[in-house]
Design a protein around this motif. Structure first.
Motif, PDB file in Angstrom:
ATOM      1  N   MET A  21       3.174 -10.455  -9.725  1.00  0.00           N
ATOM      2  CA  MET A  21       2.907  -9.026  -9.573  1.00  0.00           C
ATOM      3  C   MET A  21       2.680  -8.414 -10.956  1.00  0.00           C
ATOM      4  O   MET A  21       3.312  -8.833 -11.934  1.00  0.00           O
ATOM      5  N   ILE A  22       1.794  -7.457 -11.030  1.00  0.00           N
ATOM      6  CA  ILE A  22       1.432  -6.873 -12.328  1.00  0.00           C
ATOM      7  C   ILE A  22       2.072  -5.495 -12.506  1.00  0.00           C
ATOM      8  O   ILE A  22       2.401  -4.816 -11.531  1.00  0.00           O
ATOM      9  N   LEU A  23       2.233  -5.115 -13.752  1.00  0.00           N
ATOM     10  CA  LEU A  23       2.730  -3.773 -14.069  1.00  0.00           C
ATOM     11  C   LEU A  23       1.552  -2.812 -14.046  1.00  0.00           C
ATOM     12  O   LEU A  23       0.506  -3.083 -14.629  1.00  0.00           O
ATOM     13  N   ALA A  24       1.717  -1.710 -13.338  1.00  0.00           N
ATOM     14  CA  ALA A  24       0.616  -0.754 -13.209  1.00  0.00           C
ATOM     15  C   ALA A  24       1.147   0.670 -13.301  1.00  0.00           C
ATOM     16  O   ALA A  24       2.326   0.933 -13.077  1.00  0.00           O
ATOM     17  N   VAL A  25       0.247   1.582 -13.651  1.00  0.00           N
ATOM     18  CA  VAL A  25       0.587   3.007 -13.723  1.00  0.00           C
ATOM     19  C   VAL A  25      -0.042   3.705 -12.527  1.00  0.00           C
ATOM     20  O   VAL A  25      -1.248   3.626 -12.294  1.00  0.00           O
ATOM     21  N   LYS A  26       0.796   4.389 -11.765  1.00  0.00           N
ATOM     22  CA  LYS A  26       0.332   5.119 -10.589  1.00  0.00           C
ATOM     23  C   LYS A  26       0.396   6.608 -10.902  1.00  0.00           C
ATOM     24  O   LYS A  26       1.472   7.175 -11.093  1.00  0.00           O
ATOM     25  N   LYS A  27      -0.759   7.246 -10.976  1.00  0.00           N
ATOM     26  CA  LYS A  27      -0.822   8.659 -11.336  1.00  0.00           C
ATOM     27  C   LYS A  27      -0.596   9.555 -10.123  1.00  0.00           C
ATOM     28  O   LYS A  27      -1.280   9.447  -9.116  1.00  0.00           O
ATOM     29  N   ARG A  28       0.407  10.417 -10.231  1.00  0.00           N
ATOM     30  CA  ARG A  28       0.623  11.444  -9.217  1.00  0.00           C
ATOM     31  C   ARG A  28      -0.112  12.722  -9.603  1.00  0.00           C
ATOM     32  O   ARG A  28      -0.588  13.466  -8.767  1.00  0.00           O
ATOM     33  N   SER A  29      -0.162  12.940 -10.889  1.00  0.00           N
ATOM     34  CA  SER A  29      -0.882  14.088 -11.460  1.00  0.00           C
ATOM     35  C   SER A  29      -1.082  13.768 -12.926  1.00  0.00           C
ATOM     36  O   SER A  29      -0.679  12.714 -13.412  1.00  0.00           O
ATOM     37  N   GLU A  30      -1.688  14.653 -13.667  1.00  0.00           N
ATOM     38  CA  GLU A  30      -1.896  14.430 -15.096  1.00  0.00           C
ATOM     39  C   GLU A  30      -0.572  14.337 -15.832  1.00  0.00           C
ATOM     40  O   GLU A  30      -0.447  13.630 -16.822  1.00  0.00           O
ATOM     41  N   GLU A  31       0.415  15.071 -15.338  1.00  0.00           N
ATOM     42  CA  GLU A  31       1.718  15.070 -16.005  1.00  0.00           C
ATOM     43  C   GLU A  31       2.659  13.997 -15.462  1.00  0.00           C
ATOM     44  O   GLU A  31       3.484  13.458 -16.186  1.00  0.00           O
ATOM     45  N   LYS A  32       2.517  13.690 -14.183  1.00  0.00           N
ATOM     46  CA  LYS A  32       3.471  12.782 -13.548  1.00  0.00           C
ATOM     47  C   LYS A  32       2.849  11.409 -13.287  1.00  0.00           C
ATOM     48  O   LYS A  32       1.821  11.284 -12.623  1.00  0.00           O
ATOM     49  N   LYS A  33       3.512  10.378 -13.843  1.00  0.00           N
ATOM     50  CA  LYS A  33       3.057   9.007 -13.643  1.00  0.00           C
ATOM     51  C   LYS A  33       4.218   8.145 -13.159  1.00  0.00           C
ATOM     52  O   LYS A  33       5.360   8.352 -13.542  1.00  0.00           O
ATOM     53  N   GLU A  34       3.913   7.179 -12.320  1.00  0.00           N
ATOM     54  CA  GLU A  34       4.919   6.235 -11.853  1.00  0.00           C
ATOM     55  C   GLU A  34       4.568   4.840 -12.361  1.00  0.00           C
ATOM     56  O   GLU A  34       3.414   4.414 -12.266  1.00  0.00           O
ATOM     57  N   ILE A  35       5.554   4.165 -12.905  1.00  0.00           N
ATOM     58  CA  ILE A  35       5.358   2.798 -13.382  1.00  0.00           C
ATOM     59  C   ILE A  35       5.860   1.857 -12.295  1.00  0.00           C
ATOM     60  O   ILE A  35       7.018   1.935 -11.873  1.00  0.00           O
ATOM     61  N   ILE A  36       4.989   0.996 -11.832  1.00  0.00           N
ATOM     62  CA  ILE A  36       5.338   0.110 -10.720  1.00  0.00           C
ATOM     63  C   ILE A  36       4.895  -1.333 -11.002  1.00  0.00           C
ATOM     64  O   ILE A  36       4.036  -1.588 -11.843  1.00  0.00           O
ATOM     65  N   TYR A  37       5.499  -2.260 -10.274  1.00  0.00           N
ATOM     66  CA  TYR A  37       4.976  -3.622 -10.172  1.00  0.00           C
ATOM     67  C   TYR A  37       4.324  -3.716  -8.800  1.00  0.00           C
ATOM     68  O   TYR A  37       4.907  -3.295  -7.790  1.00  0.00           O
ATOM     69  N   LYS A  38       3.116  -4.264  -8.752  1.00  0.00           N
ATOM     70  CA  LYS A  38       2.426  -4.359  -7.472  1.00  0.00           C
ATOM     71  C   LYS A  38       1.705  -5.697  -7.363  1.00  0.00           C
ATOM     72  O   LYS A  38       1.317  -6.308  -8.365  1.00  0.00           O
ATOM     73  N   CYS A  39       1.545  -6.154  -6.114  1.00  0.00           N
ATOM     74  CA  CYS A  39       0.812  -7.394  -5.870  1.00  0.00           C
ATOM     75  C   CYS A  39      -0.654  -7.061  -5.599  1.00  0.00           C
ATOM     76  O   CYS A  39      -0.971  -6.386  -4.619  1.00  0.00           O
TER      77      CYS A  39
END
Length: 222
Positions: A21-39
């Protein structure tokens, strides 16, 4: 691209397909980002990886940190190594196997002597060739069967010895890193073979991922 620390790089595996699984950045908005591992394999082959699988970095960090703390407490408990080994020996019927091993080894010694005597009797003409071959085949068949059983018992003994050595190595690694206040890549890579993440399921109001740590040195779950 992102510059977030990838502490678990190479260790996180999807339980469905076995892919990293890779590390990815999930953008909720310009200010809010979520760091996740995803397949990512889910998007390439839904037959092999049917469900969307991801987990938040911070959530994973906290779970692994807690699991390693529990592991350390467990290994520091009094006589824990002996307790684990005694349970394994009991599960593997070690006492029964040791008796069987002794009996098999004695029988193999007898068979070795018998086959030598059988050959001598054949050479001297005490028995004919047909009788010699028939008895020889019977003794050799018994020898093969006993050697196979003996190999299984020895394999079980070796597995218990390997687990004992593995527990000692893990305890050494934990001790080396006991002064570290945070998780670090050296500790994780020494200690862990992989971390399997299952797709989240809803439990109450939360979505929960099953997380399984497969440690180096031992093939058991602690």
């Amino acid at each position: 691209m992102h510059n977030h620390e990838n502490l678990f790089k190479g260790l996180i595996v999807c339980s469905q397909c076995g892919k990293r699984m890779i590390l990815a950045v999930k953008k909720r908005s310009e200010e809010k980002k979520e760091i996740i591992y995803k397949c990512m394999h889910h998007y390439k082959d839904k037959d092999e990886c049917p469900k969307h699988n991801q987990i938040h970095y911070d959530k994973l960090y906290n779970i692994i940190e807690n699991k390693l703390k529990l592991l350390n407490e467990f290994l520091e408990a009094e006589n824990v190594e002996n307790k684990i080994l005694n349970k394994l020996k009991k599960d593997n019927n070690t006492l029964k196997d040791n008796k069987a091993k002794s009996k098999i080894e004695k029988r193999l010694i007898v068979l070795n002597k018998v086959t030598k005597k059988l050959y001598e009797d054949f050479v001297t003409g005490s028995i004919d060739e047909t009788t010699y071959q028939q008895l020889l085949n019977e003794y050799q068949s018994e020898q093969r069967s006993l050697n196979e059983k003996l190999s299984e018992i020895k394999k079980s003994d070796n597995e218990i010895k390997d687990i004992s050595e593995g527990i000692k190595k893990i305890k050494e690694i934990m001790k080396e890193n006991s002064k570290e206040s945070k998780l670090n890549r050296i500790l994780l890579n020494k200690l862990i073979d992989r971390i399997e993440i299952s797709p989240a399921i809803k439990i109450g109001k939360e979505r929960v991922n099953e997380i399984k740590i497969i440690y180096n040195f031992i093939d058991i779950t602690l």
